[in-house]
Structure formats: C-alpha cells, structure tokens
Motif scaffolding. Structure first.
Motif, PDB file in Angstrom:
ATOM      1  N   SER A  23       0.852  -1.215   0.000  1.00 19.21           N
ATOM      2  CA  SER A  23       0.000   0.000   0.000  1.00 19.21           C
ATOM      3  C   SER A  23       0.883   1.259   0.000  1.00 19.21           C
ATOM      4  N   ALA A  24       1.965   1.191   0.770  1.00 20.23           N
ATOM      5  CA  ALA A  24       2.882   2.348   0.822  1.00 20.23           C
ATOM      6  C   ALA A  24       3.532   2.565  -0.548  1.00 20.23           C
ATOM      7  N   VAL A  88       4.821   7.234   5.318  1.00 22.66           N
ATOM      8  CA  VAL A  88       3.583   6.488   5.565  1.00 22.66           C
ATOM      9  C   VAL A  88       3.623   5.854   6.954  1.00 22.66           C
ATOM     10  N   HIS A  91      -1.424   1.500  10.570  1.00 23.49           N
ATOM     11  CA  HIS A  91      -2.660   1.760  11.325  1.00 23.49           C
ATOM     12  C   HIS A  91      -2.420   1.891  12.823  1.00 23.49           C
ATOM     13  N   ILE A 116      -1.922   4.799   6.775  1.00 25.31           N
ATOM     14  CA  ILE A 116      -2.739   3.774   6.129  1.00 25.31           C
ATOM     15  C   ILE A 116      -3.594   3.148   7.225  1.00 25.31           C
ATOM     16  N   GLU A 118      -6.211   1.216   7.031  1.00 21.93           N
ATOM     17  CA  GLU A 118      -6.693  -0.158   6.846  1.00 21.93           C
ATOM     18  C   GLU A 118      -5.708  -1.157   7.470  1.00 21.93           C
TER      19      GLU A 118
END
Ligand SMILES: Cc1cc2nc3c(=O)[nH]c(=O)nc-3n(C[C@H](O)[C@H](O)[C@H](O)COP(=O)(O)O)c2cc1C
Ligand SMILES: Nc1ncnc2c1ncn2[C@@H]1O[C@H](COP(=O)(O)OP(=O)(O)OP(=O)(O)O)[C@@H](O)[C@H]1O
Length: 143
Positions: A23-24, A88, A91, A116, A118
């Motif tokens: 995701s990052a 980043v 969570h 992030i 999620e």
C-alpha cells in the motif's frame, strides 16, 4: 519521482506487513523502508529477530526498492539521506500525523505524513500474535 518512506520493526514477517508495504509503495514511484534498530525499540517487547536479519527480509520484498537500518541516535538522521516526499504510517504506529509533520518542518523536511488506516486481518496478523501462538503451542505440548 515520488519517494515514499515506511518504517517499522518487522519482527516476524506476515501478510499484514506485505499489505502495508505494498500500500505504501502504491502511493509513489519508489519505496524506502527504515527498519527499526533493536536498541531503539522501547514501545514494545524487544524483537525476536535481530535487526540485520529483519533488514534482509524486508530488502527481499518486491514492493521495497531500498531498505536500511535506522539510526540508533536520531530518528530524523536517515531522512537527510532519503529525503522522502511521503512518510507512511501504519494503522497502529504511535506517531501523531500532525506532530510528526511539525517536527519534519522544523528540520526543513518537505515530506507529508499519511496513515494507512486499513489493516489486514489474516489469521496471524501481527508478530505479537505469531509469538503468542508459538507460546500457546509450546505450553500445550509441555502440559
Ligand atoms: C519518520 C520516521 C523515522 C524513523 N527513524 C528511525 C530510525 O532512524 N531508527 C529507528 O530505529 N527507528 C526509526 N523509526 C521507527 C520508529 O522508531 C518506530 O520503531 C516505528 O515507527 C514503530 O513501528 P512499529 O511499532 O510498527 O514497529 C522511524 C519512524 C519514523 C516514522
Ligand atoms: N495486519 C496488518 N495490516 C496492516 N498493516 C500492518 C499489519 N500488521 C502490521 N502492520 C503495519 O506494519 C508496520 C510494521 O509493523 P510491526 O513491525 O510493528 O509489525 P506488527 O506485526 O504490528 O508487530 P507487533 O505485533 O509487534 O506490533 C506498521 O506500520 C504496522 O501498522
């Protein structure tokens, strides 16, 4: 070329880490990862896997363009070399986005900080859960 920086301990690797780092990576063109030093981890139990081995594992991941061990003195030191555009946070990482951005600006860094939120809920979705599972199994086998 947007350079993203992610950080963490990455003790016992699991799909949650892959989710986080992928995701990052998707937030820019290249992903740098700072692996936390054994001596710098004070907010939780010491990792099982030594830092040099944690670095090797992270370095081998497809999503990671460059992984490095962090500083043992000043967490901002590596940023002078990396100079990320985006930092980043995961969570559950303890930094406050706004506070970290202020600290970055005070030091002349341009990076924006994004979290992030999620999290991936695979069966063993944290290093801590993997360790607890091993302990459980050990206790069962030794009762
Ligand atoms: C901008 C930034 C820079 C960091 N630099 C270092 C560092 O130089 N050395 C280090 O050991 N950890 C560094 N860290 C990692 C933190 O010390 C901390 O271990 C990590 O963010 C906590 O992640 P975790 O609880 O998910 O393992 C840095 C984290 C951030 C957000
Ligand atoms: N299941 C998950 N889903 C999404 N991100 C995750 C997940 N597990 C860890 N991460 C993220 O990966 C980064 C590194 O986390 P860390 O090294 O602390 O792993 P961990 O499995 O959370 O370990 P611990 O159980 O010791 O906290 C952090 O930003 C964290 O938020």
């Amino acid at each position: 070329m947007i350079r993203v920086l992610a950080t963490g301990t990455f003790d016992l690797l699991h799909p949650g880490h892959i989710f986080f780092l992928s995701s990052a990576r998707a937030m820019g063109d290249e992903l740098y990862v700072l692996v936390a030093r054994d001596s710098m981890i004070r907010h939780k139990a010491k990792p099982i896997v030594p830092e040099i081995q944690r670095l090797e594992m992270i370095s081998s991941l497809k999503a990671v363009d460059k992984a490095m061990l962090g500083s043992e003195k000043d967490i901002f030191e590596p940023l002078y070399e990396i100079d990320p555009d985006i930092i980043v946070l995961g969570h559950d990482q303890f930094f406050d986005v706004e506070e970290l951005e202020n600290s970055l600006r005070e030091r002349g860094f341009k990076a924006t900080v994004m979290r992030i939120d999620e999290s991936m809920k695979c069966p063993l979705y944290s290093s801590g859960r993997i360790i607890n599972k091993i302990l459980e199994r050990y206790c069962e086998n030794n009762d």
